[in-house]
Scaffold this active site. Structure first.
Site, PDB file in Angstrom:
ATOM      1  N   ALA A 195       9.476  20.185  -1.326  1.00  0.00           N
ATOM      2  CA  ALA A 195       9.876  20.187   0.082  1.00  0.00           C
ATOM      3  C   ALA A 195      10.284  18.787   0.506  1.00  0.00           C
ATOM      4  O   ALA A 195       9.547  17.814   0.276  1.00  0.00           O
ATOM      5  CB  ALA A 195       8.742  20.690   0.969  1.00  0.00           C
TER       6      ALA A 195
ATOM      7  N   GLU B  14      10.706  -3.077   3.539  1.00  0.00           N
ATOM      8  CA  GLU B  14      11.148  -1.832   4.150  1.00  0.00           C
ATOM      9  C   GLU B  14      12.504  -2.072   4.805  1.00  0.00           C
ATOM     10  O   GLU B  14      12.905  -3.229   5.009  1.00  0.00           O
ATOM     11  CB  GLU B  14      10.128  -1.357   5.193  1.00  0.00           C
TER      12      GLU B  14
ATOM     13  N   ASP C 212       0.482  -2.133   7.531  1.00  0.00           N
ATOM     14  CA  ASP C 212       0.320  -1.425   6.264  1.00  0.00           C
ATOM     15  C   ASP C 212      -0.855  -1.996   5.471  1.00  0.00           C
ATOM     16  O   ASP C 212      -1.622  -1.246   4.855  1.00  0.00           O
ATOM     17  CB  ASP C 212       1.615  -1.527   5.452  1.00  0.00           C
TER      18      ASP C 212
ATOM     19  N   LYS D 204      -4.544  -0.087   4.292  1.00  0.00           N
ATOM     20  CA  LYS D 204      -5.154  -0.116   2.954  1.00  0.00           C
ATOM     21  C   LYS D 204      -6.595  -0.614   3.025  1.00  0.00           C
ATOM     22  O   LYS D 204      -7.478  -0.100   2.319  1.00  0.00           O
ATOM     23  CB  LYS D 204      -4.319  -0.992   2.019  1.00  0.00           C
TER      24      LYS D 204
ATOM     25  N   GLY E 105       6.513  -0.474  -5.837  1.00  0.00           N
ATOM     26  CA  GLY E 105       7.610   0.028  -6.659  1.00  0.00           C
ATOM     27  C   GLY E 105       7.452   1.509  -6.925  1.00  0.00           C
ATOM     28  O   GLY E 105       6.331   1.992  -7.140  1.00  0.00           O
TER      29      GLY E 105
END
Length: 838
Positions: free
Chosen positions: A523, A685, A696, A700, A815
């Site tokens: 999807a 980004e 971000d 984490k 990556g």
């Protein structure tokens, strides 16, 4: 071992009667083996290729003929038009005779016409009577074997063979009893001896299914009677072996319609074959084996469509394979449970239960009773379930009225799964493996039964779970690959890389680790592709061409196919909306694997719901790639805590983008120039503020904090954003144009750090007290974080054990390929918990 191929079947050499007994082999061919003239011709070739001295061959009716004859009889008795189907059967046999015998067909055709004329007279009589009498019905339904034996014997005679047809009604005498049809051996042997004196041919073609009773009336041996005939005549002819020719390669380890990976079994003992047959496996009927068992006669199940296949040899002893040889599934059953405190310690309760069911003529499939004697349950056919319940309610009416027995409970929709194997006896852990396989497939067991022989373990389960349970158990005993129904959401850079890695590894994983990963759904943001075959081939084109809009309910329903035991959804999106579904998926027993940080660092209520769903269902939630891509960061922390270590602090550089920027930034090049270079190289980004904001990295850190038992939220983390307040709301293009506005402040901080002999690094930290921070700090040049390669991530765990020299995990932390590898590794870890040999 089975028999060798046709070309090699000289293991019964012809010898003189004076030297040793005649070498006799019996054969039996089922309806699919003699379905038409071409199949009769093939059977003739097969028989002529063999070298036994005496060959006794029992044949069934042509495929579908017995059912058609029974239908004819009922149609005639009901006053219906039987002539058209009668004419169809007549033409079917005449056409087969003409195609099979060519120029020699005239006599056989005349014989068939006379036979069908007699059948018409019988049908006329039934039409007058208005009821199909038992004698007439047994006479009619056995005619197919008579026609079939005549066709095969005439075909062999036309080929020049010394052959004779034996009508079993001239020799075989049987009587019907409570346990089925029994043979009058002395009388049958005497009749055969007289018949053989008049008919000494080397090849005998015998009618299956039919016989006579003690009063000389024509009768039949019941369903599966042709196989029984094969065993009877093998015994009467004192054959060395009985070959039963079917349309499958012997006995399979499970029903291939439900388990396509089912494998042929090389050998079974009589006991194993009886157990499998009782629970519905496509194997010889237990009654068939009665003459074989008493005489030690090997039965070999062969495929007439593949005569070179050795098939399955059934004899007194099986082989060393196991401990479980096969699994069977019996559907359309019901569970009857009698329960009450008044039953405890009262002798004769079980006897009363079974006496009541016997009197009601209800057959009991399985029995289970706990040692407490508080309840006794049995499995019966669903069609007899209500009769059984009424019988028990009547038998225990007084106890029910006095509340000594609380209830007679009836549960419909039950199937029985049975695992069978002689080597189960004395082998520890067989039951545990079965129960574990079912538990991992989210299958609840309602009742359990195992005899003292230990060659059978039977479990009653809901019919809705039956197919899934069979596949799970089949894989659990390594009779087939452990199959996972796999769906991937988000086929972007990471998702595409994962699917490429999956495609490259699928064949090797199935061969080496018994793991069958079936990609059944993909999807994207706008559309989805669903597939039943589970192949990764050309998924991109198929997704692009799909007209299905994304519907995650439909996506989930498709993945949870009833016949596949395990379901895994891999979410490679960054969607909070998808993460919102994790708890529901896990509660339904679906394993979830993701690099998406929206669940692990999202609202604490969502995180708690996910943990609760995992705890309740036992489904796995794996998210290693959310923190360090392919690095073992989460698993390392989990191992430290699980082994009893105490966490003191976590320090880390969790952004490959920020690691690259500050590894390169030494003041000689403007910070804005490095940001533009990183953007051009694809390290950032599309909007670099997503990296420079530190959000971000904070996510984490929250994920690791929660893994360590701290109920931390994103709002609890002190985050230093590297984006000036004036640029946070600017359009992306405007932000890129105004990047130089960052340079002065970064130059100042870099100069100060260099003067102190330090370096700048963007570091996340969680201390012993649960305080969390993310920001730009100065570190000494001797610090482990000062010497990273390019985009490396690094995590430092300070614990009670690792206090003076912290445990460090370092390597590429970003990556598509390495992130996909981390997701794939999680998938394999989940597969390992499901029984794959990872």
């Amino acid at each position: 071992m089975g028999s060798p191929a046709i070309a090699l079947q000289d293991h019964h050499p012809a010898v003189s009667a004076a030297a040793e007994p005649l070498s006799v082999v019996a054969h039996k061919f089922g309806g699919s083996s003699v379905a038409d003239a071409a199949r009769y011709r093939h059977v003739g070739e097969l028989l002529r290729a063999r070298s036994e001295t005496v060959q006794a061959t029992v044949v069934s009716a042509m495929k579908g003929v017995t059912d058609a004859l029974i239908a004819l009889a009922h149609t005639a008795a009901d006053g219906g038009d039987w002539r058209k189907p009668w004419q169809g059967l007549r033409e079917k046999h005449l056409t087969a005779a003409d195609a099979l015998l060519a120029g020699a067909a005239a006599a056989t055709a005349q014989w068939l016409e006379r036979e069908f004329d007699e059948l018409a007279q019988l049908l006329n009589a039934l039409a007058v009577l208005g009821t199909p009498t038992r004698e007439a019905l047994e006479r009619i339904q056995g005619l197919g074997e008579v026609y079939s034996a005549r066709l095969l014997s005439e075909h062999l005679r036309a080929l020049g063979e010394d052959v004779v047809m034996l009508d079993a009604r001239d020799v075989l005498v049987v009587h019907h009893g409570d346990l089925g049809v029994a043979v009058d051996w002395p009388q049958s042997e005497a009749r055969l001896a007289r018949w053989r004196e008049a008919n000494p041919a080397a090849r005998i073609v015998i009618t299956g299914f039919v016989a006579r009773d003690a009063t000389n009336r024509i009768t039949t041996l019941g369903r599966n009677g042709s196989d029984y005939s094969g065993a009877i005549f093998a015994a009467l002819f004192k054959a060395k072996e009985l070959h039963i020719w079917t349309d499958v390669d012997g006995v399979l380890s499970a029903d291939p319609r439900l388990v396509p990976e089912a494998v042929p079994l090389a050998a079974l003992s009589y006991h194993e074959a009886c157990e499998l047959a009782y629970f519905g496996a496509k194997v010889v009927h237990p009654q068939t084996m009665t003459p074989a068992i008493s005489r030690g006669l090997p039965i070999i199940i062969r495929n007439s469509f593949r005569p070179d296949h050795p098939g399955t040899r059934i004899a007194a002893a099986g082989d060393a394979a196991g401990p479980v040889k096969g699994l069977t599934l019996s559907p359309d059953l019901a569970l009857l449970n009698l329960e009450g405190a008044g039953m405890i310690g009262v002798p004769g309760t079980a006897e009363r239960v079974f006496a009541a069911l016997r009197d009601a003529r209800v057959s009991v499939v399985m029995i289970s009773q706990g040692s407490s004697e508080h309840s006794i349950c049995c499995v019966v056919r669903d069609s007899e379930a209500e009769t059984a319940r009424r019988a028990l309610q009547a038998a225990f009416a007084r106890e029910l009225a006095d509340a000594q027995v609380q209830a007679v409970q009836l549960i419909h929709g039950i199937s029985v799964l049975a695992a069978v194997g002689d080597r189960m006896a004395g082998t520890p852990g067989v039951a545990a493996r079965l129960f574990d396989a079912l538990a991992r497939a989210q299958v609840n067991i309602r009742a359990i039964a195992q005899g003292a022989s230990e060659r059978n373990i039977s479990v009653a389960i809901a019919s809705a779970d039956a197919d899934k349970a069979l596949r799970a158990a089949h894989a659990g005993f390594w009779l087939s690959a452990q199959t996972i129904s796999l769906g991937v959401i988000g086929p972007g850079k990471v998702g595409s890389a994962l699917l490429q890695q999956l495609a490259a590894a699928q064949v090797r994983l199935k061969h080496d680790t018994n793991l069958d990963l079936r990609l059944r759904a993909v999807a994207s943001r706008s559309r989805m592709w669903l597939d039943d075959l589970g192949t990764t081939d050309d998924w991109q084109r198929r997704l692009e061409e799909s007209t299905r809009e994304v519907d995650l309910d439909c996506f989930t329903e498709h993945l949870q196919a009833a016949h596949l035991p395990h379901t895994v959804i891999v979410d490679c999106s960054a969607s909070s909306r998808v993460a919102e579904r994790y708890a529901g998926w896990l509660a339904a027993g679906i394993h979830v694997i993701t690099p998406n940080k929206q669940a692990g660092a999202g609202p604490i209520e969502r995180y708690r719901a996910i943990r609760e769903a995992m705890s309740t269902s036992g489904a796995r939630f794996r998210y290693e790639a959310t923190v360090g891509a392919g690095l073992p960061v989460v698993s390392t922390l989990r191992d430290l805590l699980d082994t009893g270590d105490d966490l003191v602090a976590i320090d880390g550089i969790f952004s490959g983008t920020l690691a690259w920027l500050f590894n390169r930034y030494d003041g000689s090049v403007a910070f804005s120039a490095l940001v533009r270079e990183a953007h051009a190289l694809g390290y950032t980004e599309p909007d670099p503020r997503d990296d420079l904001s530190g959000t971000d990295v904070a996510r984490k850190l929250v994920i690791l904090a929660r893994e360590a038992g701290r109920e931390l939220s994103l709002a609890d983390v002190a985050v230093e954003s590297l984006v000036p307040a004036a640029l946070r709301d600017a359009a992306p293009d405007e932000f890129m144009a105004r990047l130089p506005e960052l340079d002065a402040s970064f130059a100042t901080r870099q100069t100060a750090a260099e003067a102190a002999g330090n370096v700048l690094r963007y570091v996340a930290r969680l201390d012993r007290d649960g305080r969390a921070s993310v920001g730009l700090v100065e570190l000494s040049r001797s610090h482990a974080f000062a010497h990273l390669r390019e985009t490396d991530n690094i995590v430092q765990f300070s614990t009670r054990r690792y206090c003076n020299n912290p445990l460090v995990v370092q390597g590429p932390g970003a990556g598509p390929e390495v992130t996909a590898a981390g997701v794939f590794a999680d998938l394999l870890r989940v597969a390992g918990t499901l029984g794959a040999r990872i």
